[in-house]
Design a protein around this motif. Structure first.
Motif: not given
Length: 83
Positions: A1-10, A46-56
């Motif tokens: 699985m790949n890593r994805y950065l999720v940005m959640a901005m208020r 806001g904040g951020a999190y790193v997900l593991r997923a197969v693709d975008l």
């Protein structure tokens, strides 16, 4: 699985009542083994999190299930992170 950065901005219409559901959402991702890191920014923008997923596409489906996104409280963007 790949890593994805999720940005959640208020957004201006940020609803602080969504913080609890957002944390529950992250706990669910953690239990599934999909969440590596998560945290808010010190300036409360806001904040951020790193997900593991197969693709975008899968990462976007996961991130767009975040209550912050669903309620329109935050803008959620997903980036493939090449580490």
């Amino acid at each position: 699985m790949n890593r994805y950065l999720v940005m959640a901005m208020r957004l201006p219409q940020f609803d602080s009542e969504q913080i609890g559901p957002h944390r529950d959402f992250l706990d669910g991702l953690r239990e599934q083994g999909r969440l590596e890191l998560a945290g808010g920014f010190s300036d409360k923008s806001g904040g951020a999190y790193v997900l593991r997923a197969v693709d975008l596409e899968q990462a976007r489906v996961l991130a767009f299930g975040d209550p912050l996104h669903i309620t329109g409280s935050s803008r959620v963007d997903v980036y493939e992170w090449l580490t």
